[in-house]
Design an enzyme around this catalytic site. Structure first.
Site, PDB file in Angstrom:
ATOM      1  N   ARG A  64      -7.646  -0.013   0.870  1.00  0.00           N
ATOM      2  CA  ARG A  64      -6.461  -0.015   1.763  1.00  0.00           C
ATOM      3  C   ARG A  64      -6.680  -1.037   2.883  1.00  0.00           C
ATOM      4  O   ARG A  64      -7.610  -1.226   3.475  1.00  0.00           O
ATOM      5  CB  ARG A  64      -6.457   1.212   2.262  1.00  0.00           C
ATOM      6  CG  ARG A  64      -5.447   1.522   3.628  1.00  0.00           C
ATOM      7  CD  ARG A  64      -3.966   1.348   3.244  1.00  0.00           C
ATOM      8  NE  ARG A  64      -3.098   1.461   4.517  1.00  0.00           N
ATOM      9  CZ  ARG A  64      -1.708   1.296   4.349  1.00  0.00           C
ATOM     10  NH1 ARG A  64      -1.195   1.060   3.305  1.00  0.00           N
ATOM     11  NH2 ARG A  64      -1.155   1.314   5.329  1.00  0.00           N
ATOM     12  N   HIS A  66      -5.414  -1.868   6.209  1.00  0.00           N
ATOM     13  CA  HIS A  66      -4.510  -0.827   7.298  1.00  0.00           C
ATOM     14  C   HIS A  66      -4.203  -1.666   8.384  1.00  0.00           C
ATOM     15  O   HIS A  66      -5.160  -2.145   9.204  1.00  0.00           O
ATOM     16  CB  HIS A  66      -5.128   0.306   7.462  1.00  0.00           C
ATOM     17  CG  HIS A  66      -4.107   1.116   8.129  1.00  0.00           C
ATOM     18  ND1 HIS A  66      -3.212   2.284   7.698  1.00  0.00           N
ATOM     19  CD2 HIS A  66      -4.051   1.599   9.578  1.00  0.00           C
ATOM     20  CE1 HIS A  66      -2.601   2.809   8.434  1.00  0.00           C
ATOM     21  NE2 HIS A  66      -3.173   2.468   9.614  1.00  0.00           N
ATOM     22  N   SER A  67      -3.080  -1.873   8.887  1.00  0.00           N
ATOM     23  CA  SER A  67      -2.765  -2.603  10.120  1.00  0.00           C
ATOM     24  C   SER A  67      -2.727  -1.646  11.254  1.00  0.00           C
ATOM     25  O   SER A  67      -2.330  -0.510  11.214  1.00  0.00           O
ATOM     26  CB  SER A  67      -1.256  -3.262  10.219  1.00  0.00           C
ATOM     27  OG  SER A  67      -1.065  -4.360   9.141  1.00  0.00           O
ATOM     28  N   CYS A  80       6.875   6.057  12.691  1.00  0.00           N
ATOM     29  CA  CYS A  80       6.382   5.365  11.426  1.00  0.00           C
ATOM     30  C   CYS A  80       5.709   6.336  10.734  1.00  0.00           C
ATOM     31  O   CYS A  80       5.496   7.435  11.027  1.00  0.00           O
ATOM     32  CB  CYS A  80       5.588   4.255  11.999  1.00  0.00           C
ATOM     33  SG  CYS A  80       4.099   4.562  12.758  1.00  0.00           S
ATOM     34  N   GLN A  85      -0.284   7.321   6.435  1.00  0.00           N
ATOM     35  CA  GLN A  85      -0.895   6.449   5.294  1.00  0.00           C
ATOM     36  C   GLN A  85      -2.259   6.229   5.602  1.00  0.00           C
ATOM     37  O   GLN A  85      -3.016   6.220   4.555  1.00  0.00           O
ATOM     38  CB  GLN A  85      -0.076   5.090   5.371  1.00  0.00           C
ATOM     39  CG  GLN A  85       1.266   4.972   5.086  1.00  0.00           C
ATOM     40  CD  GLN A  85       1.795   3.502   4.197  1.00  0.00           C
ATOM     41  OE1 GLN A  85       1.173   2.954   3.571  1.00  0.00           O
ATOM     42  NE2 GLN A  85       2.923   3.262   4.989  1.00  0.00           N
ATOM     43  N   GLY A 109       2.520  -3.291  15.832  1.00  0.00           N
ATOM     44  CA  GLY A 109       3.870  -3.664  15.799  1.00  0.00           C
ATOM     45  C   GLY A 109       4.126  -4.659  14.816  1.00  0.00           C
ATOM     46  O   GLY A 109       5.165  -5.685  15.175  1.00  0.00           O
ATOM     47  N   ARG A 110       3.481  -4.934  13.608  1.00  0.00           N
ATOM     48  CA  ARG A 110       3.383  -5.851  12.656  1.00  0.00           C
ATOM     49  C   ARG A 110       3.214  -7.263  13.499  1.00  0.00           C
ATOM     50  O   ARG A 110       3.643  -8.245  13.038  1.00  0.00           O
ATOM     51  CB  ARG A 110       4.837  -5.913  12.114  1.00  0.00           C
ATOM     52  CG  ARG A 110       5.260  -4.690  11.356  1.00  0.00           C
ATOM     53  CD  ARG A 110       6.498  -4.943  10.286  1.00  0.00           C
ATOM     54  NE  ARG A 110       7.709  -5.486  10.907  1.00  0.00           N
ATOM     55  CZ  ARG A 110       8.408  -4.729  11.423  1.00  0.00           C
ATOM     56  NH1 ARG A 110       8.401  -3.257  11.614  1.00  0.00           N
ATOM     57  NH2 ARG A 110       9.551  -5.007  12.248  1.00  0.00           N
ATOM     58  N   ASP A 142       7.622 -10.133  11.046  1.00  0.00           N
ATOM     59  CA  ASP A 142       6.381  -9.823  10.691  1.00  0.00           C
ATOM     60  C   ASP A 142       5.292 -11.088  10.953  1.00  0.00           C
ATOM     61  O   ASP A 142       5.550 -12.060  10.305  1.00  0.00           O
ATOM     62  CB  ASP A 142       6.222  -9.558   9.082  1.00  0.00           C
ATOM     63  CG  ASP A 142       4.904  -8.619   8.774  1.00  0.00           C
ATOM     64  OD1 ASP A 142       4.064  -9.049   9.558  1.00  0.00           O
ATOM     65  OD2 ASP A 142       4.878  -7.989   7.803  1.00  0.00           O
ATOM     66  N   ARG A 144       1.888 -10.754  11.117  1.00  0.00           N
ATOM     67  CA  ARG A 144       0.514 -10.469  10.701  1.00  0.00           C
ATOM     68  C   ARG A 144      -0.017 -11.584   9.821  1.00  0.00           C
ATOM     69  O   ARG A 144       0.645 -12.161   8.845  1.00  0.00           O
ATOM     70  CB  ARG A 144       0.658  -9.148   9.961  1.00  0.00           C
ATOM     71  CG  ARG A 144       0.984  -7.810  10.838  1.00  0.00           C
ATOM     72  CD  ARG A 144       0.953  -6.456  10.151  1.00  0.00           C
ATOM     73  NE  ARG A 144       2.155  -6.513   9.158  1.00  0.00           N
ATOM     74  CZ  ARG A 144       2.398  -5.532   8.498  1.00  0.00           C
ATOM     75  NH1 ARG A 144       1.632  -4.404   8.543  1.00  0.00           N
ATOM     76  NH2 ARG A 144       3.413  -5.519   7.881  1.00  0.00           N
ATOM     77  N   LYS A 170       1.689  -7.966   1.601  1.00  0.00           N
ATOM     78  CA  LYS A 170      -0.061  -7.725   1.509  1.00  0.00           C
ATOM     79  C   LYS A 170      -0.792  -8.368   0.450  1.00  0.00           C
ATOM     80  O   LYS A 170      -1.596  -9.029   0.566  1.00  0.00           O
ATOM     81  CB  LYS A 170      -0.327  -6.386   1.878  1.00  0.00           C
ATOM     82  CG  LYS A 170       0.003  -5.799   3.329  1.00  0.00           C
ATOM     83  CD  LYS A 170      -0.713  -4.814   3.427  1.00  0.00           C
ATOM     84  CE  LYS A 170      -0.316  -3.839   4.942  1.00  0.00           C
ATOM     85  NZ  LYS A 170      -0.916  -2.773   5.357  1.00  0.00           N
TER      86      LYS A 170
END
Length: 484
Positions: A64, A66-67, A80, A85, A109-110, A142, A144, A170
């Site tokens: 995973r 994860h952000s 969200c 998740q 926040g992405r 986005d 990221r 991702k």
């Protein structure tokens, strides 16, 4: 502890330098104990890697990426689904017994930051969706970057993974940075009224996966008490009249498909599955996980007298490691497959009186012949067997068979829990199931708190014996007194 699996400072052009772990510790959680590593990327942002088991040894461990989301992860926001998740991903990794959670900071926040995310929330409160709100603020949809995630996976020697995410971007970003994603599984988190519009926007506007049959299967509540814990458990399926096989030794399909899936789920949660030699001689089992997703346990074969056929599946097929528990004086074949490790069992007085190898002794060749083979398997006390296994493979032990092996562990008081399934079939005369020296008085019969589970036509009673297992198991019925 600082470590890297490649030379310090070595990196590919345009890629995040190979991480040097700046911290290495243990994180106990509701989902079990994770090894936690810290890495500071080239921009000064600190990230975490949480490891369960030994993911570098898996063909494609569950991962995973994860952000960071303060509002969802820490504050439990339903705007969200990030917190849910995170939680269910940790549960899946723990259930698999092997995997990685990468917690990427700087992704709030992405990637627009906490304050800008709250400003975007204000615009969403006025009717904009998440994509429109970012655009109205002049911010990317986005922002990221996943180079640090790919670098951490390379450093962990996990460049082939199964990815837990609903976001195809991702996968694209990781693959662009040298990570092979063999499967993408959407965490099974249900929409809520508070976030359904937000999630639908991400699906329609950002190509996120919609719920489907290919989602990662949620772990049934029945098994959550086993996640992240170390126990000795046993499983046995028998007929209503108490037999695990017909008189000729046929044990196939005593119980139905749902119970067999239950058995495979238990295997996937165990570090080791233990069977006696009779089970191997009668059934030639694989002892692997096939009916559900999950890792194969290490197979342990209790064989003090060297009776396991040399052409049996567990000795010839490397689909899982095999521990062959042999008596001290039993010779080991010269041509032993590389996946098989021989562990020596201490010799007891009874074994010494019978002598060494009995591989050529025809007595007790089949468990239907009075159960002679399995009876001798328990010359070594169950506590000693657990000690031998524990020195090589820590974690939950699943005692799977046969009936006498399970019975001996029960009699020794070493089981944390027992799953006993009764199938609606009468065999009449066959290989006995659960048998142990009981009491002459019903008031002194063995009772314990229990849960009942229905698997198709079969009924499984889960007896929970140890105090620690009881504390971890909700919904127990009181088994201390006879049922009226």
């Amino acid at each position: 502890m600082e470590e890297s699996l490649s030379a310090a400072g070595e990196s590919m052009p345009g890629r995040e330098p190979t991480p040097v772990w700046s911290a290495d510790t243990i994180l106990p959680t509701a989902h079990g104990r994770f090894r936690m590593l810290a890495h500071t990327d080239r921009t000064g942002v600190e990230h975490l890697a949480l490891l369960m088991g030994n993911p570098e040894t898996a063909d494609a461990p569950l991962v995973r990426v994860h952000s960071e989301c303060l509002t969802g992860d820490a504050l439990g926001s339903y705007r969200c689904d990030c917190g849910e998740q995170l939680d269910i991903s940790m549960a899946h990794i723990a259930a698999a017994g092997c995997g990685i959670l990468l917690y990427l900071r700087g992704h709030e926040g992405r990637g627009i930051g906490l304050l800008n995310k709250l400003r975007a929330y204000e615009l969403q409160d006025r009717g904009l969706d998440t994509v429109e709100a970012n655009a109205a603020l002049g911010l990317p949809i986005d922002a990221r970057d996943y180079q640090a995630a790919a670098a951490m996976l390379r450093a962990l020697d996990c460049t082939r993974i199964r990815l837990l995410t609903a976001n195809p971007l991702k996968q694209i970003e990781l693959e662009a940075n040298g990570i092979e994603v063999v499967d993408r599984l959407r965490p099974p988190v249900a929409d809520r009224p508070e976030n359904s519009h937000y999630l639908e926007t991400k699906r329609s506007g950002m190509n996120h996966d919609r719920p489907s049959d290919s989602d990662a299967s949620p772990l049934p509540d029945l098994y959550t008490p086993l996640v992240g814990r170390t126990e000795v458990i046993a499983q046995l399926a028998q007929s209503t009249d108490g037999f695990i096989a017909a008189n000729g030794g046929d044990a196939e399909f005593v119980s139905g498909a749902a119970d067999r899936e239950h058995l495979h789920r238990l295997r996937s949660l165990a570090a080791v599955v233990l069977v006696g030699v009779s089970t191997v001689r009668a059934d030639d089992p694989k002892l692997t996980v096939r009916a559900v997703q999950g890792p194969n346990p290490v197979r342990a074969i209790l064989d003090p007298h060297g009776r396991v056929p040399l052409d049996s599946h567990v000795l010839t097929q490397p689909d899982a490691p095999t521990l062959w528990l042999l008596g001290e004086r039993i010779p080991v074949p010269e041509s032993l497959a590389s996946h098989v490790t021989v562990l020596r069992l201490p010799e007891t007085a009874g074994q010494a009186a019978r002598g060494g190898s009995s591989r050529d002794d025809p007595a007790g060749d089949h468990p239907a012949r009075g159960g002679a083979v399995e009876e001798h398997c328990l010359d070594v006390p169950p506590a000693v067997i657990l000690q031998v296994l524990g020195r090589h493979v820590p974690g939950t032990v699943l005692v799977e068979g046969g009936g006498r092996t399970v019975s001996e562990f029960l009699s020794a008081g070493l089981l944390d829990r027992l799953f006993l399934t009764v199938a609606p079939v009468l065999i009449g005369n066959g290989v006995p199931g659960l048998r142990f020296t009981g009491s002459d008085v019903m008031a002194e019969a063995l009772r314990a708190p229990f849960r009942r589970h229905v698997f198709g036509a079969d009924v499984c009673t889960e007896f929970v014996f140890s105090a620690a297992a009881r504390a971890a198991t909700p919904g127990l019925s009181d088994g201390s007194t006879p049922l009226s």
